[in-house]
Design an enzyme around this catalytic site. Structure first.
Site, short mmCIF file in Angstrom:
data_model
loop_
_atom_site.label_atom_id
_atom_site.label_comp_id
_atom_site.label_asym_id
_atom_site.label_seq_id
_atom_site.Cartn_x
_atom_site.Cartn_y
_atom_site.Cartn_z
CD GLU A 55 -2.42 1.29 2.80
OE1 GLU A 55 -3.48 1.93 2.89
OE2 GLU A 55 -1.88 0.71 3.77
CE LYS B 66 -7.23 1.61 3.87
NZ LYS B 66 -5.95 2.10 4.46
CB CYS C 150 -4.10 -1.24 4.85
SG CYS C 150 -3.05 -0.99 6.32
#
Length: 267
Positions: A43, A119, A154
């Site tokens: 990421e 995300k 994440c």
């Protein structure tokens, strides 16, 4: 399917252009040496996941410099490339100027963008990424020849409902790039195994090495099979490459032998 996870370091003093070239060179080297079908990067490796003050300055259009370098790397290497995520600058849906997103890019072996993913769950508790980045709104999957990949990033790991949605969309492998902090490393390993077990999929979780903006990174990249067994795990928080052969038949076999997903009662 053979997958290689590149746990790369983000040095605050390394120019972004230099890092792009270093990482693209590493992609080619790993492709030649390991012969993977899929390579995965972490990421926000262009900036560092905790370098909040750099997000706006380093943000780029979806088809910006990182896109161009990674597309060429995938094409030159002849692999599927999950190029981690970038701080994307895009026009705001409200029309009130630009918005930033934490956006993952997946390229085909021909260097074409196969899918992107913004995300959904932003970390920070009303500061940092949570206020600087916009939230994605759509799940993302992509079919590679061997399997359907489901994308997450994440902090998404803490929200199992996202992964249930990916399973319903056909995902057999979850790919999770991250910049996970060292102080919560135990959570990272726990969630990677939990998502694999509860959804009966492979999990490819690729973290960053080193320190970002003073935050020590967990590293600990890990590959977990559909039964929750760890197939490979990085030794620590230094740069490392993990290469693992995945037997995709294990997904169907596990779901047939232990058909827990059939017993779901809540959406």
């Amino acid at each position: 399917m053979r997958a290689s996870l590149l746990q790369i370091a983000v040095d605050d003093d390394e120019p972004v252009n230099s890092r792009r070239e270093r990482v693209s060179s590493l992609v080619r080297q790993v492709a030649e040496r390991e012969r993977p079908d899929l390579i995965v990067l972490p990421e926000l490796w262009t900036t560092g996941a905790f370098a909040y003050e750099s997000f706006a300055a380093e943000a780029e259009p979806l088809q910006g410099p990182t896109y161009e370098v990674m597309a060429k790397a995938a094409r030159d290497a002849g692999v599927w490339l999950h190029a981690g995520s970038i701080p994307e600058r895009a026009a705001s849906d409200s029309g009130a100027g630009d918005a930033l997103y934490n956006t993952s890019l997946v390229f085909s072996p021909e260097g074409e963008l196969a899918v992107s993913y913004r995300k959904i769950h932003r970390f920070g508790f009303d500061k940092g990424e949570a206020v600087l980045m916009g939230a994605g709104a759509e799940l993302a999957t992509v079919r590679v020849p061997e399997a359907v990949l489901g994308l997450a990033t994440c902090y998404d790991l803490r929200f199992p409902e996202l992964f249930r949605g990916l399973v319903d969309a056909g995902a057999e492998v979850f790919v999770v790039p991250a910049g996970w902090p060292a102080r919560r490393r135990s959570h990272w390993s726990l969630f990677a195994r939990a998502r694999a077990v509860e959804d009966q999929v492979y999990v490819l979780a690729c973290g960053t090495a080193g320190t970002h903006a003073g935050v020590d990174q967990a590293g600990a990249s890990v590959v977990v099979d559909p039964w929750g067994e760890v197939l490979a795990e990085a030794a620590g928080a230094e740069e490392e490459v993990l290469t693992v052969d995945l037997d995709l038949r294990r997904v169907a076999e596990t779901r047939e032998q232990f058909p827990a997903l059939k017993d779901r009662r809540l959406p």
